[in-house]
Scaffold this active site. Structure first.
Site, PDB file in Angstrom:
ATOM      1  CB  CYS A  12      -0.913  -0.170   0.919  1.00 39.26           C
ATOM      2  SG  CYS A  12      -1.782  -1.614   1.359  1.00 39.26           S
ATOM      3  CG  HIS A  63      -2.977   2.828   3.368  1.00 39.55           C
ATOM      4  ND1 HIS A  63      -3.460   2.820   1.972  1.00 39.55           N
ATOM      5  CD2 HIS A  63      -2.821   1.644   3.929  1.00 39.55           C
ATOM      6  CE1 HIS A  63      -3.763   1.662   1.800  1.00 39.55           C
ATOM      7  NE2 HIS A  63      -3.533   0.794   3.000  1.00 39.55           N
ATOM      8  CG  ASN A  73      -6.318  -1.131   2.183  1.00 40.26           C
ATOM      9  OD1 ASN A  73      -6.050  -0.748   1.341  1.00 40.26           O
ATOM     10  ND2 ASN A  73      -5.901  -2.075   3.223  1.00 40.26           N
TER      11      ASN A  73
END
Ligand code: UT7
Length: 329
Positions: free
Chosen positions: A114, A254, A284
Site C-alpha cells: 500500500c 492510507h 482499502n
C-alpha cells in the site's frame, strides 16, 4: 544542479460496481455493524470481469495527463505501483505505456504494498530533481478483488478496486516534493503475504485448494506497525522540511482502517477537518488509496497552490512511506 519536482496533474478511476456491507452479510458470517465499528468501511468498488489492473490504470492516467496538459509521448518514465499486476510479466507499466502510446518511456512495476504510490512519488520526483527526466507518470492501481479470499471474513470485507495517477514534472522552486521518508521492516513480511504463485511456492492444485493465492494477513500485527509508523513518518518529513504539523493544510493517510487513521490523528494532534478520509466509500485499495484521495481533495477544492500536504502510507513488506509536498498548481 537539482530541479524542484512535483505533481502537475492527477486523476482517478473507480469501477462502477459497488459491494456494500449488506452484500457481504450474504457471503460470509459478518455484519454491517462489525465492519463499520472495526474498520469504518461501508462500501467498496469491484472491477468488472473484463477489467484488469492496467484498464483501471489507463482510465486514471488519461485524466492525469489531461490535467497536466501533457501528451503521452512526453512521458519518459512510467511507474505502476501495484500488488495485482495484469501478469507476472510483462509489467503493467509496459502494458499501460503501449495503450497510452507513451513511446519509449522507461517502465516498471513497483511492489511496496500500500506504500507503493508514495514510493513511486519519491523515486519519480528524484529522477526529475536529478535532471534525468522531465515528465514521469506514477500510478497506483489495484484489482484486489482478484486476490481476496471471498470465504475469509477476516480479509474479504476490507479491500476494494481502483486506480489513481499523477504526472510529475518540474515545478517552481520551493514547491513540489519537500521531503520524503521511505522505509521498510522486512522482518514483518510474513504478516501480509500472498504465499503462492512465486518461486517459493509455484502454483499447484494444492496451493489453489489451500487458497494460498489470496491475501493472508495477521491483522493485529499490521495494525500495530501502522499505528507506530504512520505518525513517525509524518513527523520525519516535517522535521526534514523544518515545518510543524500546524503548517499542514491536508493530511492524506492510507485508508486501511478508520481506527488506524484516528490513532494517527491523535498522535499527531491534527484536526479531523485537515484529514482526507474516504475509507467508508472505497475500502482499502492499497496503492490506489493515496492518489484517489488526492484527486477527490482537489475536486473538492481542498488543494490550493502553496498548501503543505502530507501523503503517508504503510503496507506489505512491511513498508512505510511519507511525502511532504507544497502543492504546485
Ligand atoms: O493496507 C494494509 C492492509 N491491512 C491493514 O491495514 C489491516 C490492519 N488491521 C486491521 O485493520 C484490523 O486488525 C482488522 C480490521 C483486520 C481486524 O480488526 P480487529 O479489531 O483486530 O479484530 P480481530 O482480528 O482481533 O478479531 C476480533 C473478532 C474475532 O472473533 P473472536 O476470535 O474474538 O471470536 C474475529 O474472528 O472479530 C472477528 N471478525 C469478524 N467478525 C465479523 C474478524 N473479521 C470479522 C468480520 N465480521 N468481517
Amino acid at each position: 544542479m537539482t530541479y524542484a519536482a512535483g505533481i502537475i496533474g492527477i486523476g482517478s478511476y473507480l469501477p462502477e460496481k459497488n459491494l456494500t456491507n449488506q452484500d457481504l452479510e450474504k457471503m460470509v458470517d459478518t455484519s454491517d455493524a462489525w465492519i463499520v465499528e472495526r474498520t469504518g468501511i461501508r462500501n467498496r468498488h469491484i472491477a468488472a470481469p473484463e477489467q484488469a489492473t492496467s484498464d483501471l490504470a489507463y482510465e486514471a492516467a488519461v485524466k492525469a495527463l489531461a490535467d497536466a496538459d501533457t501528451k503521452p509521448e512526453e512521458l519518459e518514465l512510467i511507474i505502476v505501483a501495484t500488488e495485482t499486476p495484469d501478469y507476472k510479466y510483462p509489467s503493467t507499466a509496459c502494458l499501460l505505456q503501449a495503450r497510452l502510446g507513451a513511446k519509449e518511456a522507461a517502465c516498471f512495476d513497483l511492489s511496496a504494498g500500500c506504500s507503493g504510490f508514495v514510493y513511486g512519488l519519491g523515486i519519480g520526483s528524484q529522477s526529475i530533481a536529478s535532471g534525468l527526466y522531465q515528465k514521469v507518470l506514477v500510478v497506483g492501481a489495484e484489482t484486489l478483488s482478484r486476490i481476496v479470499d471471498w470465504t475469509d471474513r477476516n480479509t474479504c470485507v476490507l479491500f476494494g478496486d481502483g486506480a489513481g495517477a499523477a504526472v510529475l514534472g518540474r515545478v517552481e522552486e520551493g514547491y513540489g516534493i519537500l521531503s520524503l521518508d521511505l522505509g521498510a521492516d522486512g522482518t514483518g513480511g510474513k504478516h501480509l503475504i500472498q504465499p503462492a504463485g512465486g518461486s517459493r511456492n509455484p502454483a499447484t492444485h494444492a496451493t489453489v485448494d489451500a487458497h494460498d493465492h489470496t491475501i493472508h494477513m495477521d491483522g493485529q500485527d499490521v495494525f500495530k506497525f501502522a499505528a507506530r509508523k504512520m505518525p513517525a513518518a509524518c513527523k520525519k518529513v516535517l522535521q526534514k522540511a523544518g515545518l510543524s504539523i500546524d503548517d499542514v493544510a491536508l493530511l492524506v493517510p492510507h485508508q486501511a482502517n478508520l481506527r488506524i487513521i484516528e490513532n494517527a490523528m491523535a498522535r499527531l494532534k491534527i484536526d479531523r477537518e485537515k484529514v482526507w478520509i474516504n475509507i467508508d466509500r472505497h475500502g482499502n485499495m492499497s496503492a490506489a488509496c493515496i492518489p484517489v484521495c488526492l484527486t477527490e481533495a482537489r475536486d473538492a477544492g481542498r488543494l490550493k497552490k502553496g498548501d503543505n500536504v502530507i501523503a503517508v502510507a504503510f503496507g506489505a513488506g512491511l513498508t512505510w512511506a511519507g511525502a511532504l509536498l507544497k502543492w504546485a498548481k
